[in-house]
Write a protein that holds these residues in place. Structure first.
Motif, PDB file in Angstrom:
ATOM      1  N   PHE A  74     -13.133  54.017 -39.570  1.00  0.00           N
ATOM      2  CA  PHE A  74     -12.546  53.724 -38.270  1.00  0.00           C
ATOM      3  C   PHE A  74     -11.120  54.246 -38.131  1.00  0.00           C
ATOM      4  CE2 PHE A  74     -15.977  50.649 -38.633  1.00  0.00           C
ATOM      5  CZ  PHE A  74     -16.637  50.907 -37.436  1.00  0.00           C
ATOM      6  N   CYS A  75     -10.875  55.478 -38.599  1.00  0.00           N
ATOM      7  CA  CYS A  75      -9.615  56.182 -38.329  1.00  0.00           C
ATOM      8  C   CYS A  75      -8.379  55.459 -38.848  1.00  0.00           C
ATOM      9  CB  CYS A  75      -9.461  56.442 -36.829  1.00  0.00           C
ATOM     10  SG  CYS A  75     -10.932  57.044 -36.013  1.00  0.00           S
ATOM     11  N   SER A  76      -8.483  54.751 -39.945  1.00  0.00           N
ATOM     12  CA  SER A  76      -7.335  53.965 -40.400  1.00  0.00           C
ATOM     13  C   SER A  76      -6.382  54.742 -41.307  1.00  0.00           C
ATOM     14  CB  SER A  76      -7.810  52.702 -41.113  1.00  0.00           C
ATOM     15  OG  SER A  76      -8.571  53.040 -42.257  1.00  0.00           O
ATOM     16  N   GLU A 116     -19.110  53.355 -31.156  1.00  0.00           N
ATOM     17  CA  GLU A 116     -18.052  52.910 -32.064  1.00  0.00           C
ATOM     18  C   GLU A 116     -16.653  53.220 -31.533  1.00  0.00           C
ATOM     19  OE1 GLU A 116     -18.769  51.255 -34.905  1.00  0.00           O
ATOM     20  OE2 GLU A 116     -20.888  51.428 -34.453  1.00  0.00           O
ATOM     21  N   GLN A 117     -15.719  52.346 -31.861  1.00  0.00           N
ATOM     22  CA  GLN A 117     -14.321  52.571 -31.540  1.00  0.00           C
ATOM     23  C   GLN A 117     -13.476  52.264 -32.758  1.00  0.00           C
ATOM     24  OE1 GLN A 117     -13.336  50.252 -28.058  1.00  0.00           O
ATOM     25  NE2 GLN A 117     -14.023  51.886 -26.723  1.00  0.00           N
ATOM     26  N   CYS A 118     -12.339  52.948 -32.839  1.00  0.00           N
ATOM     27  CA  CYS A 118     -11.383  52.710 -33.917  1.00  0.00           C
ATOM     28  C   CYS A 118     -10.591  51.445 -33.628  1.00  0.00           C
ATOM     29  CB  CYS A 118     -10.404  53.883 -34.032  1.00  0.00           C
ATOM     30  SG  CYS A 118     -11.170  55.423 -34.518  1.00  0.00           S
ATOM     31  N   GLN A 119      -9.847  51.011 -34.626  1.00  0.00           N
ATOM     32  CA  GLN A 119      -8.947  49.890 -34.416  1.00  0.00           C
ATOM     33  C   GLN A 119      -7.990  50.252 -33.294  1.00  0.00           C
ATOM     34  OE1 GLN A 119      -7.168  49.257 -38.254  1.00  0.00           O
ATOM     35  NE2 GLN A 119      -9.070  48.530 -39.140  1.00  0.00           N
ATOM     36  N   ASP A 132     -12.260  57.824 -44.317  1.00  0.00           N
ATOM     37  CA  ASP A 132     -11.172  57.913 -43.332  1.00  0.00           C
ATOM     38  C   ASP A 132     -10.813  59.338 -42.922  1.00  0.00           C
ATOM     39  OD1 ASP A 132     -10.934  55.187 -43.074  1.00  0.00           O
ATOM     40  OD2 ASP A 132      -9.482  55.019 -44.687  1.00  0.00           O
ATOM     41  N   TYR A 190     -20.049  60.771 -34.838  1.00  0.00           N
ATOM     42  CA  TYR A 190     -19.666  59.852 -33.761  1.00  0.00           C
ATOM     43  C   TYR A 190     -20.081  60.383 -32.397  1.00  0.00           C
ATOM     44  CZ  TYR A 190     -17.037  56.750 -36.810  1.00  0.00           C
ATOM     45  OH  TYR A 190     -16.685  55.846 -37.775  1.00  0.00           O
ATOM     46  N   PRO A 234     -13.351  57.427 -31.946  1.00  0.00           N
ATOM     47  CA  PRO A 234     -13.243  58.367 -33.065  1.00  0.00           C
ATOM     48  C   PRO A 234     -13.563  59.792 -32.607  1.00  0.00           C
ATOM     49  CG  PRO A 234     -14.659  56.504 -33.616  1.00  0.00           C
ATOM     50  CD  PRO A 234     -14.391  56.436 -32.155  1.00  0.00           C
TER      51      PRO A 234
END
Length: 142
Positions: free
Chosen positions: A73-75, A42-45, A10, A34, A50
């Motif tokens: 995913f940047c959580s 890819e994409q974050c939630q 993360d 990325y 990202p």
């Protein structure tokens, strides 16, 4: 069948790679950021993209094992609950060196000691929160 650990840091993957290179003599087998993914990657939630400089996928060789890792995913803060990586080493001197390196900035959960099943055994959560069991099997262990 083959099981391979995959750890999500993360946002701290570069730090993890450097730490494991130093502590465990890990070698970087592959690293992709990325920003290297094709358009629409890819994409974050929530749909955010990202940061381009973050690690999308990396592979480290640690001894005979490959460990995969990513910034995820940047959580937010990584959490490694309910799992521990077991690291079997050749001798007690190597166990001490590796254990102390992993413990630097981390938290010792079980000091490195001789047990009925190993000449050295200890448990530590490293500075990134990953739990490790370091073990040197004794000659007369089952």
């Amino acid at each position: 069948m083959f099981i391979q650990p995959y750890l999500f840091f993360d946002g701290r993957c570069d730090e993890a790679i450097e730490f494991y290179r130093q502590a465990l003599k890990a070698e970087v087998v592959m690293l992709m950021r990325y920003g290297e993914s094709p358009e629409g990657g890819e994409q974050c939630q929530g749909g955010a993209t990202p940061p381009a400089d973050k690690v999308m996928h990396a592979c480290l060789q640690i001894g005979q094992t490959q460990v995969m890792m990513s910034d995820g995913f940047c959580s937010g803060k990584p959490e490694f609950k309910g799992v521990s990586l077991s690291l079997t080493v050749a001798d007690d001197a190597q166990a001490r060196r590796v254990f102390d390196a992993l413990a630097d900035g981390g938290q010792v959960q079980q000091p490195l000691i001789a047990t009925f099943f190993a000449s050295s055994f200890g448990m530590v959560a490293d500075r990134l929160g990953v739990s490790w069991m370091v073990v040197t099997a004794s000659a007369d262990a089952p």
